[in-house]
Design an enzyme around this catalytic site. Structure first.
Site, PDB file in Angstrom:
ATOM      1  N   GLU A 471      66.968  19.263 -35.355  1.00 56.54           N
ATOM      2  CA  GLU A 471      67.988  19.030 -36.359  1.00 56.54           C
ATOM      3  C   GLU A 471      68.078  20.237 -37.299  1.00 56.54           C
ATOM      4  O   GLU A 471      67.174  20.488 -38.094  1.00 56.54           O
ATOM      5  CB  GLU A 471      67.625  17.765 -37.160  1.00 56.54           C
ATOM      6  CG  GLU A 471      68.549  17.485 -38.332  1.00 56.54           C
ATOM      7  CD  GLU A 471      68.044  16.368 -39.231  1.00 56.54           C
ATOM      8  OE1 GLU A 471      68.555  16.252 -40.344  1.00 56.54           O
ATOM      9  OE2 GLU A 471      67.123  15.636 -38.817  1.00 56.54           O
ATOM     10  N   ASP A 544      64.365  14.852 -38.882  1.00 55.71           N
ATOM     11  CA  ASP A 544      63.627  14.649 -40.123  1.00 55.71           C
ATOM     12  C   ASP A 544      63.203  13.194 -40.287  1.00 55.71           C
ATOM     13  O   ASP A 544      63.848  12.272 -39.762  1.00 55.71           O
ATOM     14  CB  ASP A 544      64.488  15.058 -41.325  1.00 55.71           C
ATOM     15  CG  ASP A 544      64.772  16.552 -41.354  1.00 55.71           C
ATOM     16  OD1 ASP A 544      64.062  17.279 -40.622  1.00 55.71           O
ATOM     17  OD2 ASP A 544      65.677  16.987 -42.076  1.00 55.71           O
ATOM     18  N   ASP A 546      63.637  10.995 -42.460  1.00 58.74           N
ATOM     19  CA  ASP A 546      64.391  10.346 -43.538  1.00 58.74           C
ATOM     20  C   ASP A 546      65.522   9.540 -42.923  1.00 58.74           C
ATOM     21  O   ASP A 546      65.648   9.455 -41.695  1.00 58.74           O
ATOM     22  CB  ASP A 546      64.902  11.387 -44.543  1.00 58.74           C
ATOM     23  CG  ASP A 546      65.807  12.447 -43.884  1.00 58.74           C
ATOM     24  OD1 ASP A 546      66.183  12.246 -42.699  1.00 58.74           O
ATOM     25  OD2 ASP A 546      66.119  13.455 -44.531  1.00 58.74           O
ATOM     26  N   ASP A 548      68.796  10.101 -42.873  1.00 56.13           N
ATOM     27  CA  ASP A 548      69.726  10.916 -42.078  1.00 56.13           C
ATOM     28  C   ASP A 548      69.118  11.296 -40.729  1.00 56.13           C
ATOM     29  O   ASP A 548      69.806  11.308 -39.710  1.00 56.13           O
ATOM     30  CB  ASP A 548      70.105  12.178 -42.852  1.00 56.13           C
ATOM     31  CG  ASP A 548      71.117  11.890 -43.956  1.00 56.13           C
ATOM     32  OD1 ASP A 548      71.890  10.939 -43.790  1.00 56.13           O
ATOM     33  OD2 ASP A 548      71.114  12.598 -44.979  1.00 56.13           O
TER      34      ASP A 548
END
Length: 692
Positions: A471, A544, A546, A548
């Site tokens: 990403e 990641d 998180d 997103d």
């Protein structure tokens, strides 16, 4: 062993002894599959009554003591004496093989049961079986121990361990109570014999619920309730549908529709020679005329997966048979003729479509009803009646001919879309076959067609190579330094890719990120995906830790599930598990500090509690990683990329249909079910998991 072999060495198994000696012959196996088959033999008897127009309620109760009970409100098993045996109808049904009301006696026009061994086999393989029949204003009752009728001396709740006394002179169908006039029904409760079934065999609720739902679709108006009392709280499932198999097709479909649900119905007659029992008791081979009714619901969708469910008298035939062969033959023959007629408009050329081209994206439910169908074996997985094939083919051709010759605007538009889809599938198949021979593993130096942003590995060994989908460019820079360049390739993606669950195939192929991933993986896409030409042994999604990152991972998994599913089915797709926290433990003196990585809040709290307990100090504040770009190369290598230390989560598909529903719920066009899911699931979400 003696070489002597004469008539006295032959064993003659009488009655239910044969069932207990060779249970696999009757129920397939003695594990959970065989246990479920027994249960469906009893349920199907109640369903056959509903199919004949008697009773619209069936209840199945899985009791906490391991027994199961099936209740219905149909006509009830006959309680009068059967003249040939001198036994009550109840005892005949539960103790005599090949006895029942489904041998052409006029009781059932079409039924799932036809061998007359279902109830008696279940009885033979049960440690205890109790049956109650409401009929003639009375409740009649009888109990059996491993197929033998008698009485249990129960003290309190009924149990198979209660003392049992078999009937000595004659069996007795006892009157257990009274019921109102006109009330009829049957209740069967049994305890499977643990001498027969394997230790881990148990009733599978999920399978039971799935088939109960399926049966409710096939018999419109029939309500089936499943109650599971084995857990701490009773669990209840109830199914009742009026739409029949059209509703069933809508339930099974996972992709966006190309057509509405089409209904193809018709019937045909055939003759067959069958032994018929005369009033004098003789069996005479007689030519009888049979009627076969065909009812099919189908629709094409935008996907390429095929879901075809076939049934004979509401009994599922998972391995098909003559009815399914007739359906596929009729469909292919008709579509070939249509494509040839419209070859110029469709630009089809001279190539012929094949079965897979027609079935791509098709969801269909095929049902036939006929008296005394011929099945291959008691488990009824394959229909063998030869004449059904031609009848189904004829019905399909006639019904589709009416649809394709219709002047209605909707019919003309949908039939045109179907032909275009079939021709597109044919072209994709031919194109894939043409290029298959020239496809091979290429590295970045050999290929000018691979995306420029791909950082490939040096190894040509597919099994040992890994593709990390990273990403963002910031994480790519760190990953380049952290990777093993011999075996690990990197492909960065910018932000969130297209949601392919909503998008059409051209939109997906037109998206730069999706096209790059498909090109780099190297196996193609959709129905023509070839696992043997995939360029990497593992594909690892590295996003990641998180919200997103989780969304990006879900979008990528949607792409793989929809267009490169064999990669998931073969266990080649993984999700990297980067750490959430970095705890630096301080050592006194010159001893270097120790680094501990944790992957959840619970793990962090446990580590900190342990350090405090041991009187160890750690640097505060503790680093919380919001993204892969925050790590340096050494940290990323140790935690996420180094094969010796990293943790990977393999993405698996245990149930493709269920997975398809989940993807449609989370990523599909329907917003309302997704909103409902989010609202219902909100209570179980920890606020600490949200980066806000």
């Amino acid at each position: 062993m003696s070489s002597d072999y004469s008539a006295r060495h032959l064993s003659v198994l009488e009655g239910l002894e044969a069932v207990r000696k060779r249970p696999g012959m009757y129920i397939g196996s003695t594990d959970s599959r065989g246990l479920m088959h027994c249960l469906w033999e009893i349920i199907d008897n109640s369903v056959d009554e509903a199919l004949a127009g008697h009773g619209s309620e069936i209840e199945v109760v899985l009791h906490a003591d391991g027994s199961v009970e099936v209740r219905d409100h149909a006509r009830g098993i006959p309680v009068d004496v059967e003249p040939k045996t001198g036994l009550s109808g109840v005892e005949v049904v539960f103790t005599k093989l090949h006895a029942g009301g489904k041998f052409g006696s006029g009781s059932y026009a079409a039924s799932g049961g036809l061998h007359g061994v279902g109830a008696s086999v279940v009885n033979a393989l049960s440690e205890r079986l109790d049956v109650e029949v409401d009929r003639g204003g009375k409740t009649w009752a009888m109990s059996f121990h491993r197929g033998e009728p008698g009485r249990f001396a129960d003290e309190g709740a009924p149990s198979p361990d209660a003392p049992f006394a078999p009937f000595e002179r004659s069996s007795e169908l006892a009157v257990a109570g009274k019921v109102a006039k006109g009330v009829t029904g049957t209740r069967v409760r049994y305890w499977a014999d643990r001498q027969i079934f394997t230790k881990g065999a148990e009733f599978q609720l999920e399978e039971l619920v799935g088939r109960a739902r399926q049966t409710a679709f096939l018999v419109p108006g029939l309500a089936i309730t499943i109650v599971d009392e084995r857990g701490d709280e009773p669990e209840e499932h109830r199914f009742h549908f009026e739409g029949g198999i059209s509703e069933f097709v809508e339930h099974l479909s996972m992709d966006s529709p190309v057509t509405d649900v089409w209904r193809l119905t018709g019937s045909g007659t055939f003759t067959e020679n069958v032994p018929v029992l005369t009033e004098g008791g003789a069996m005479i081979s007689t030519e009888v005329e049979r009627t076969c009714e065909v009812d099919i619901a189908l629709r094409w969708g935008t996907g390429y997966d095929t879901i075809v469910k076939s049934f004979v008298n509401i009994i599922a035939t998972p391995k098909g048979g003559t009815h399914l062969a007739g359906f596929e033959q009729g469909l292919l023959k008709f579509m070939r003729a249509q494509v040839e007629q419209n070859a110029r408009r469709l630009k089809a050329g001279t190539d012929k479509i094949d079965k897979d081209d027609v079935l791509a994206g098709l969801t269909a439910v095929l049902t036939v009803r006929l008296p005394e169908p011929q099945f291959e074996g008691q488990t009824k997985e394959v229909l063998g009646t030869p004449a059904v094939r031609a009848i189904v083919t004829k019905v399909v051709a006639k019904a589709l001919g009416e649809r394709f010759s219709s002047t209605k605007r909707d019919d003309k538009a949908q039939t045109s879309l179907v032909l275009e889809k079939i021709v597109a599938e044919m072209k994709a198949r031919i194109s894939a076959r043409t290029h298959k021979e020239t496809q091979r593993r290429k590295n970045a130096l050999e290929s000018s067609t691979l995306p420029a942003k791909l950082v490939d590995c040096r190894s040509n060994d597919v099994a040992d190579s890994e593709l990390f989908i990273v990403e963002g460019d910031s994480a790519l820079g760190t990953a380049k330094l952290a990777r093993d360049s011999e075996h690990q390739a990197l492909l960065p993606i910018r932000g969130k890719i297209l949601n392919v669950q909503k998008a059409s195939l051209p939109d997906m192929l037109g998206n730069a990120e999706c096209a790059s991933i498909i090109q780099v993986v190297g196996g193609g896409s959709g129905r023509t995906f070839d696992l043997s030409t995939a360029r990497y042994g593992k594909v690892i999604i590295m996003s990641d830790a998180d919200v997103d990152g989780a969304h990006i991972r879900t979008l990528l998994l949607t792409l793989f599930f929809r267009y490169m599913r064999p990669m998931i089915e073969d266990g080649r797709v993984f999700a990297a598990v980067p750490p959430l926290h970095r705890v630096v433990v301080q050592h006194p003196g010159s001893k270097p500090n120790e680094t501990i990585y944790t992957y959840s809040e619970a793990e962090l709290n446990a580590v900190l509690a342990d350090l405090k307990k041991r009187g160890r100090k750690y640097q505060d504040p503790i680093q919380r990683y919001k993204g892969l770009g925050e790590m340096d190369a050494e940290q990323l290598a140790v935690t996420t990329m180094d094969r010796r230390h990293r943790t990977l989560r393999r993405v698996r598909v245990e149930d493709a249909e269920q997975a398809g529903r989940v993807f449609e719920l989370l990523m599909g066009n329907e917003v309302a079910p997704r909103k409902e899911f989010i609202v219902e699931s909100a209570a179980g979400l920890s606020r600490d998991r949200i980066d806000a």
